[in-house]
Design a protein around this motif. Sequence first.
Motif, PDB file in Angstrom:
ATOM      1  N   ALA A 257       0.836  -1.203   0.000  1.00  0.00           N
ATOM      2  CA  ALA A 257       0.000   0.000   0.000  1.00  0.00           C
ATOM      3  C   ALA A 257       0.868   1.250   0.000  1.00  0.00           C
ATOM      4  N   GLU A 258       1.949   1.223   0.751  1.00  0.00           N
ATOM      5  CA  GLU A 258       2.833   2.391   0.842  1.00  0.00           C
ATOM      6  C   GLU A 258       3.663   2.564  -0.425  1.00  0.00           C
ATOM      7  N   ARG A 259       3.969   1.458  -1.092  1.00  0.00           N
ATOM      8  CA  ARG A 259       4.804   1.518  -2.285  1.00  0.00           C
ATOM      9  C   ARG A 259       4.036   2.014  -3.503  1.00  0.00           C
ATOM     10  N   GLY A 260       2.803   1.568  -3.657  1.00  0.00           N
ATOM     11  CA  GLY A 260       1.997   1.957  -4.802  1.00  0.00           C
ATOM     12  C   GLY A 260       2.412   1.230  -6.062  1.00  0.00           C
ATOM     13  N   PRO A 261       1.632   1.386  -7.161  1.00  0.00           N
ATOM     14  CA  PRO A 261       1.937   0.706  -8.423  1.00  0.00           C
ATOM     15  C   PRO A 261       3.217   1.238  -9.050  1.00  0.00           C
ATOM     16  N   GLY A 262       3.900   0.351  -9.789  1.00  0.00           N
ATOM     17  CA  GLY A 262       5.177   0.747 -10.388  1.00  0.00           C
ATOM     18  C   GLY A 262       5.177   0.793 -11.894  1.00  0.00           C
ATOM     19  N   GLY A 263       4.026   0.627 -12.514  1.00  0.00           N
ATOM     20  CA  GLY A 263       3.957   0.717 -13.969  1.00  0.00           C
ATOM     21  C   GLY A 263       4.348  -0.540 -14.702  1.00  0.00           C
ATOM     22  N   ALA A 264       4.280  -1.699 -14.054  1.00  0.00           N
ATOM     23  CA  ALA A 264       4.609  -2.965 -14.709  1.00  0.00           C
ATOM     24  C   ALA A 264       3.526  -3.322 -15.726  1.00  0.00           C
ATOM     25  N   GLY A 265       3.845  -4.288 -16.586  1.00  0.00           N
ATOM     26  CA  GLY A 265       2.911  -4.675 -17.643  1.00  0.00           C
ATOM     27  C   GLY A 265       1.683  -5.396 -17.136  1.00  0.00           C
ATOM     28  N   ARG A 266       1.803  -6.080 -15.991  1.00  0.00           N
ATOM     29  CA  ARG A 266       0.659  -6.769 -15.402  1.00  0.00           C
ATOM     30  C   ARG A 266       0.473  -6.270 -13.975  1.00  0.00           C
ATOM     31  N   ARG A 267      -0.751  -6.445 -13.486  1.00  0.00           N
ATOM     32  CA  ARG A 267      -1.068  -5.866 -12.177  1.00  0.00           C
ATOM     33  C   ARG A 267      -2.019  -6.778 -11.418  1.00  0.00           C
ATOM     34  N   ILE A 268      -1.727  -6.968 -10.131  1.00  0.00           N
ATOM     35  CA  ILE A 268      -2.612  -7.675  -9.207  1.00  0.00           C
ATOM     36  C   ILE A 268      -3.132  -6.662  -8.197  1.00  0.00           C
ATOM     37  N   ASP A 269      -4.444  -6.489  -8.147  1.00  0.00           N
ATOM     38  CA  ASP A 269      -5.068  -5.610  -7.162  1.00  0.00           C
ATOM     39  C   ASP A 269      -5.641  -6.470  -6.054  1.00  0.00           C
ATOM     40  N   LEU A 270      -5.168  -6.274  -4.831  1.00  0.00           N
ATOM     41  CA  LEU A 270      -5.725  -6.971  -3.680  1.00  0.00           C
ATOM     42  C   LEU A 270      -6.781  -6.062  -3.065  1.00  0.00           C
ATOM     43  N   ARG A 271      -8.041  -6.471  -3.192  1.00  0.00           N
ATOM     44  CA  ARG A 271      -9.170  -5.648  -2.785  1.00  0.00           C
ATOM     45  C   ARG A 271      -9.799  -6.213  -1.525  1.00  0.00           C
ATOM     46  N   PHE A 272     -10.262  -5.322  -0.654  1.00  0.00           N
ATOM     47  CA  PHE A 272     -10.821  -5.732   0.628  1.00  0.00           C
ATOM     48  C   PHE A 272     -12.156  -5.035   0.886  1.00  0.00           C
ATOM     49  N   TYR A 273     -12.946  -5.644   1.792  1.00  0.00           N
ATOM     50  CA  TYR A 273     -14.246  -5.106   2.189  1.00  0.00           C
ATOM     51  C   TYR A 273     -15.176  -4.929   0.995  1.00  0.00           C
ATOM     52  N   LEU A 274     -15.244  -5.957   0.159  1.00  0.00           N
ATOM     53  CA  LEU A 274     -16.168  -5.975  -0.964  1.00  0.00           C
ATOM     54  C   LEU A 274     -16.895  -7.319  -0.980  1.00  0.00           C
ATOM     55  N   ARG A 275     -18.220  -7.278  -0.947  1.00  0.00           N
ATOM     56  CA  ARG A 275     -19.030  -8.491  -0.924  1.00  0.00           C
ATOM     57  C   ARG A 275     -19.648  -8.719  -2.301  1.00  0.00           C
ATOM     58  N   PRO A 276     -19.492  -9.915  -2.884  1.00  0.00           N
ATOM     59  CA  PRO A 276     -20.094 -10.180  -4.196  1.00  0.00           C
ATOM     60  C   PRO A 276     -21.610 -10.063  -4.146  1.00  0.00           C
ATOM     61  N   VAL A 277     -22.165  -9.363  -5.113  1.00  0.00           N
ATOM     62  CA  VAL A 277     -23.607  -9.165  -5.192  1.00  0.00           C
ATOM     63  C   VAL A 277     -24.177  -9.787  -6.463  1.00  0.00           C
ATOM     64  N   GLU A 278     -23.471  -9.609  -7.578  1.00  0.00           N
ATOM     65  CA  GLU A 278     -23.971 -10.093  -8.850  1.00  0.00           C
ATOM     66  C   GLU A 278     -22.815 -10.205  -9.841  1.00  0.00           C
TER      67      GLU A 278
END
Length: 452
Positions: A257-278
């Motif tokens: 979180a402190e480092r932030g994205p670095g502009g690489a070609g691929r990206r993994i977003d780790l997301r929290f506090y989200l409940r699937p609805v549809e």
Amino acid sequence: MLRIAVVGSGPSGVYAAQTLVQQREVPGVRVDVLDRLPAPYGLVRYGVAPDHEKIKSLQGSLRAVLEDERIRFLGNVEVGGELLSTERLLELYHAVVYCVGAARDRMLGIPGEELAGVHSATAFVSWYSGHPDAVAEAFGLAEVDSAVVVGAGNVAVDVTRILARGEAELAPTDMPQRALGALAESGVRRVAMVARRGPSQGKFTTKELRELGTLPGVDAVVDPAEAALDPVYGDPAAAAALPAVARRNLEVLRGWAERGPGGAGRRIDLRFYLRPVEILGGPDGRVSGMRFERTAPDGRGGVTGTGVYEDIAAQLVLRSVGYKGVPLAGLPFDPATGTVPHAAGRVVRAGRASVGEYVAGWIKRGPTGVIGTNRPCAKETASSLLQDAGALAGRELPGDPLDALRAAGLRPVEWPGWLAVETAEADLGRSLGRRSVKIPDWQGLLGAAGLA
């Protein structure tokens, strides 16, 4: 001689067999380890990610057990099917230990799960691990730019990592050639791994989590504002009180979180506090994204909905929200827990322990723990069986069970047949300029074992 059948050749089955033959209280124990598949090792072969070579090396210790002269491996033997019922199996052995795992994945239970492009993580793992029951498809990876993985455990981490890896990193593994080729042509550039709860409550282990941040050409990204919703995240005293694994996980996630994205070609977003609805679909009947509701801590370790929604674009959705056991014909089953009722490993029928029938592993305790958890679980079951040895050994058996299995129309793959499969997989790898490569289909496996 006490002759025992162990159904399942994964870690729980192998550990049960090992405990039974190595104990000294009851001499002359012989164990047949039966498996529906022509190959041994269960989830170590078909569930551990191919790029986790250290964990996969556990096959060496399982192999040493199965090569014990008191143990016989019999693959390609389905128990509970038309040719071999559980009742008939118990007639052939003094005792049977069922170590059949938990084969069914849990559903999300939301609209849109039937859309094309929505799969279980189990199906994806089976495909890239070369399981012969896996659907021979490429998951449409060439047309996928963004994927969503729902879950916060090690399986979710595994499938996220495989989606983000490059061909060069996977080529040295034993991944089947068709899966490697599909991943080489993958268009995936962004993977969102989404959890209902916060960073401090993830079920992954730190080693597996940390790997996501070391993949070449991949950024692992955590939104600082989202992570800060976790009441532990900004409270050093509360964080220090967490269990060691959760504390280390939080440190890794905070660093990203402190480092932030670095502009690489691929990206993994780790997301929290989200409940699937549809799960959202397009006019072609394929998935186009997922809708989530923002959740918030409820102060009791759970979460509550906030009425705020967010859509994440995706052409592939993999759910990784746990497993459940499935009933085995002839055995009692508790659908609520997905397990066989038992007392210290003894199968319980109509409220009474059934001497001669036992369970170990996930079908006994549910899909919990790591590979090593199976050792004490199997030891408890073996101990119960050995306590019953006096009552069990008095029953006369009809002869070598292998003869009866063949007479019933089964074609068991014995250990030399499995060794022939290993040789064929090594030869296949050499022909492709790789190391040993898995044969991913029934016909190929049985042909290599000499049963074509």
